[in-house]
Design an enzyme around this catalytic site. Structure first.
Site, PDB file in Angstrom:
ATOM      1  CG  HIS A  14      18.646  -1.229 -22.240  1.00 42.46           C
ATOM      2  ND1 HIS A  14      17.805  -1.730 -21.270  1.00 42.46           N
ATOM      3  CD2 HIS A  14      19.428  -0.317 -21.619  1.00 42.46           C
ATOM      4  CE1 HIS A  14      18.070  -1.127 -20.122  1.00 42.46           C
ATOM      5  NE2 HIS A  14      19.042  -0.277 -20.304  1.00 42.46           N
ATOM      6  CE  LYS A  26      21.159  -9.474 -10.078  1.00 46.88           C
ATOM      7  NZ  LYS A  26      20.230 -10.492  -9.590  1.00 46.88           N
ATOM      8  CE  LYS A  45      13.572  -1.344  -8.261  1.00 47.81           C
ATOM      9  NZ  LYS A  45      13.019  -2.446  -7.464  1.00 47.81           N
ATOM     10  CE  LYS A  56      10.500  -8.722  -8.760  1.00 50.55           C
ATOM     11  NZ  LYS A  56      11.396  -7.769  -8.099  1.00 50.55           N
ATOM     12  CB  SER A  60      21.976  -8.183  -6.867  1.00 50.96           C
ATOM     13  OG  SER A  60      21.132  -8.893  -5.993  1.00 50.96           O
TER      14      SER A  60
HETATM   15  P1  NAD Z   1       9.333 -10.886   2.358  1.00 53.31           P
HETATM   16  O1  NAD Z   1       8.562 -12.041   1.888  1.00 53.31           O
HETATM   17  O2  NAD Z   1      10.660 -11.114   3.010  1.00 53.31           O
HETATM   18  O3  NAD Z   1       8.473  -9.999   3.389  1.00 53.31           O
HETATM   19  C1  NAD Z   1       7.201  -9.494   3.142  1.00 53.31           C
HETATM   20  C2  NAD Z   1       6.499  -9.346   4.472  1.00 53.31           C
HETATM   21  O4  NAD Z   1       5.260  -8.660   4.290  1.00 53.31           O
HETATM   22  C3  NAD Z   1       6.171 -10.702   5.115  1.00 53.31           C
HETATM   23  O5  NAD Z   1       6.637 -10.704   6.453  1.00 53.31           O
HETATM   24  C4  NAD Z   1       4.648 -10.775   5.022  1.00 53.31           C
HETATM   25  O6  NAD Z   1       4.076 -11.527   6.074  1.00 53.31           O
HETATM   26  C5  NAD Z   1       4.267  -9.308   5.089  1.00 53.31           C
HETATM   27  N1  NAD Z   1       2.941  -9.007   4.542  1.00 53.31           N
HETATM   28  C6  NAD Z   1       2.308  -9.582   3.504  1.00 53.31           C
HETATM   29  N2  NAD Z   1       1.110  -9.003   3.299  1.00 53.31           N
HETATM   30  C7  NAD Z   1       0.986  -8.034   4.235  1.00 53.31           C
HETATM   31  C8  NAD Z   1      -0.023  -7.075   4.539  1.00 53.31           C
HETATM   32  N3  NAD Z   1      -1.144  -6.995   3.830  1.00 53.31           N
HETATM   33  N4  NAD Z   1       0.186  -6.223   5.578  1.00 53.31           N
HETATM   34  C9  NAD Z   1       1.328  -6.281   6.307  1.00 53.31           C
HETATM   35  N5  NAD Z   1       2.333  -7.162   6.049  1.00 53.31           N
HETATM   36  C10 NAD Z   1       2.159  -8.026   5.036  1.00 53.31           C
HETATM   37  O7  NAD Z   1       9.473  -9.923   1.094  1.00 53.31           O
HETATM   38  P2  NAD Z   1      10.554  -8.787   0.850  1.00 53.31           P
HETATM   39  O8  NAD Z   1      11.689  -9.391   0.131  1.00 53.31           O
HETATM   40  O9  NAD Z   1      10.775  -8.048   2.107  1.00 53.31           O
HETATM   41  O10 NAD Z   1       9.778  -7.883  -0.214  1.00 53.31           O
HETATM   42  C11 NAD Z   1       8.848  -6.899   0.190  1.00 53.31           C
HETATM   43  C12 NAD Z   1       8.648  -5.910  -0.951  1.00 53.31           C
HETATM   44  O11 NAD Z   1       9.923  -5.320  -1.278  1.00 53.31           O
HETATM   45  C13 NAD Z   1       8.120  -6.499  -2.248  1.00 53.31           C
HETATM   46  O12 NAD Z   1       7.332  -5.524  -2.905  1.00 53.31           O
HETATM   47  C14 NAD Z   1       9.389  -6.728  -3.059  1.00 53.31           C
HETATM   48  O13 NAD Z   1       9.143  -6.748  -4.455  1.00 53.31           O
HETATM   49  C15 NAD Z   1      10.187  -5.504  -2.655  1.00 53.31           C
HETATM   50  N6  NAD Z   1      11.628  -5.629  -2.860  1.00 53.31           N
HETATM   51  C16 NAD Z   1      12.354  -6.625  -2.267  1.00 53.31           C
HETATM   52  C17 NAD Z   1      13.729  -6.677  -2.463  1.00 53.31           C
HETATM   53  C18 NAD Z   1      14.612  -7.696  -1.774  1.00 53.31           C
HETATM   54  O14 NAD Z   1      15.843  -7.586  -1.865  1.00 53.31           O
HETATM   55  N7  NAD Z   1      14.057  -8.672  -1.059  1.00 53.31           N
HETATM   56  C19 NAD Z   1      14.361  -5.745  -3.291  1.00 53.31           C
HETATM   57  C20 NAD Z   1      13.597  -4.733  -3.873  1.00 53.31           C
HETATM   58  C21 NAD Z   1      12.238  -4.688  -3.650  1.00 53.31           C
END
Ligand code: NAD
Length: 471
Positions: free
Chosen positions: A65, A70, A94, A106, A362
């Site tokens: 839309h 993104k 969001k 995604k 972003s």
């Molecule tokens: P990332 O890969 O940088 O970090 C994730 C961390 O979680 C890692 O250090 C991993 O070892 C740890 N992990 C994995 N399984 C685990 C468990 N069972 N218990 C404890 N720790 C565990 O990822 P991220 O970018 O920080 O993303 C994390 C979440 O945030 C995801 O759901 C992602 O969709 C969401 N998110 C990320 C962003 C972004 O800008 N990176 C933006 C919005 C939402």
């Protein structure tokens, strides 16, 4: 019952709950919640030992839309079509929630990145970009990926470089992906943005004295006991900003296990210990808990799941001892667990608002790429000179003379990072107030997630109306 629902079904269940509070036509609601396009690709890559492996990957564009769409790209061995669709839907809501003018998307590649060398990861990322390009699933005006679980600025620069090679006549080509390193067309503040946004969002929630009273808490962040699950990009920065604001980090969880210290953990020291030993366990002075999920059950004020979806389920929700769940990850609390927590009066600050800092910054990066100029470049010095003249007048009128250091502090023009962080703070604060206001207006809307969904649905409905599709 709800635990048998797929992730995408859970998002739709939350959508339907909120949609019931609106008066939009059924067809429009169906159009909003449906995932518009999903591309599942399989391609071969050559491994370092010369063997060939077939890689499965996806890109979902949930809603066109607004264009471009993104959303991040995830590298994880659990990636599947349903997950990518669910996460793309969350991106749609969001973006609408925080007024970022994008549709939701995604992507995901089904790999455990620890099984691949750097060279193999680069080949996978470049081939994925090529596959997206040839099917029209990437471009600054089409669909713009970003980092997510398992990816970072490095993968984003491989994507940008591949796209630039394919679209050499597109002057805006750098805007094909965000989360790039600053030297490669990124924007200052993007790396910390999601964690910083989580902090701003919770700070705003905790500033509401009436809401805090209902939870038996004092307003403010200082002294609040915080537990963080996942010390990656989002979790690390969220933990850092909470600590800097005076919160007490009483528990941390990573893949290898969890640790606790009621007197507070020193985040940087834990990170250094993990770097040195490969684990957060055995951190001097802290208690090693039985497993990685134990930290979720620690007594605290704010629990920050920042790892993955489906971490708080109907099974462990009854054992949680927190007042606030800050959904830093996407979908960390299942729909069934949410109901259980609401029954017990726990406040859940929803993912579709709380982790929107990443997509907000972003958006700033994409604007920077399209405008081909660093934020603040035109006005910084002009602002500084104007402020200095103003301070001269103030000093003359008051007879008080300031030191050069004080003048520098007051008069300084805004840098790119100042502007990005200020735009992020403005977005998180006003968005929280919108959700809070929607909840107040309906009186009977039981939770912040439903209120946030109503805000998002209304915003998207207006766009469809403006397009003349559902007048
Ligand atoms: P990332 O890969 O940088 O970090 C994730 C961390 O979680 C890692 O250090 C991993 O070892 C740890 N992990 C994995 N399984 C685990 C468990 N069972 N218990 C404890 N720790 C565990 O990822 P991220 O970018 O920080 O993303 C994390 C979440 O945030 C995801 O759901 C992602 O969709 C969401 N998110 C990320 C962003 C972004 O800008 N990176 C933006 C919005 C939402």
């Amino acid at each position: 019952m709800s635990e048998t629902l797929s992730f995408f079904d859970q998002v739709n269940r939350n959508f339907d709950k909120a949609a019931a509070y609106t008066k939009h036509p059924r067809g429009l609601l169906e159009q909003i919640r449906t995932c518009n396009s999903v591309y599942h690709m399989a391609f071969p890559i050559e491994k370092d030992d010369g063997s060939i492996e077939v890689i499965h990957a996806w890109r979902a564009e949930h809603s066109q839309h607004k264009l471009p769409t993104k959303g991040g790209i995830r590298y994880d061995h659990r990636v599947n079509e349903d997950e990518v669709m669910a996460l793309s839907a969350l991106m749609t809501y969001k973006c609408a929630m925080v007024e970022v003018p994008f549709g939701g998307a995604k992507g995901g590649i089904r790999i455990d990145r620890r099984d691949y060398s750097e060279g193999e990861l680069e080949r996978i990322t470049r081939r994925y970009t090529y596959e997206l390009f040839r099917k029209g699933f990437i471009g600054p005006a089409i669909d713009v990926p970003a980092p997510d679980y398992g990816t970072s600025a490095k993968e984003m620069s491989w994507i940008a470089d591949t796209y630039l090679a394919l679209a050499q006549h597109d002057v805006n080509a750098l805007g094909c992906v965000t989360g790039k390193p600053v030297s490669g067309g990124g924007v200052r503040g993007r790396t910390e943005a999601t964690g910083r946004g989580v902090f701003f969002g919770i700070r705003e929630a905790c500033a509401d004295a009436a809401d805090m009273r209902a939870l038996g808490l004092a307003p403010g962040i200082e002294g609040k006991r915080v537990v963080v699950q996942g010390l990656g990009n989002v979790g690390y920065y969220a933990a850092r900003f909470f600590s800097e604001a005076g919160a007490v980090l009483v528990g941390l969880a990573e893949r290898e296990g969890s640790i606790a210290d009621p007197n507070g953990l020193d985040l940087e020291a834990v990170v250094a210990h993990r770097r040195a030993t490969g684990s957060i366990l055995g951190f001097p002075g802290a208690l090693d808990l039985p497993d990685r999920t134990s930290a979720l059950e620690l007594e605290c004020d704010i629990l920050v799941p920042a790892a993955l979806e489906n971490q708080i389920t109907e099974e462990n929700a009854p054992r949680l001892r927190t007042k606030i769940v800050a959904e830093a990850a996407n979908g960390p609390v299942t729909a069934g667990a949410s109901e259980e927590l609401y029954r017990r009066g726990v406040m859940i600050v929803p993912d579709m608002f709380l982790n929107a800092g990443g997509v907000t910054v972003s958006y700033f990066e994409w604007l920077k790429n399209l405008s081909h100029i660093r934020f603040g470049r035109m006005e910084k010095r002009f602002e500084e000179r104007t402020n200095r003249r103003l301070l001269d007048v103030v000093q003359k009128l008051t007879g008080h003379s300031m030191t050069e250091e004080e003048i520098h502090d007051f008069a300084r023009g805004a840098s790119e990072e100042d502007l990005v962080n200020s735009g992020l703070e403005e977005t998180m604060v006003t968005s929280y107030q919108k959700i809070r206001e929607m909840r107040r207006r309906h009186g009977d809307v039981p939770d912040l997630r439903t209120a946030a969904f109503i805000v998002a649905i209304d915003m998207i409905a207006v766009t469809y109306g403006d397009l003349g599709i559902f007048p």
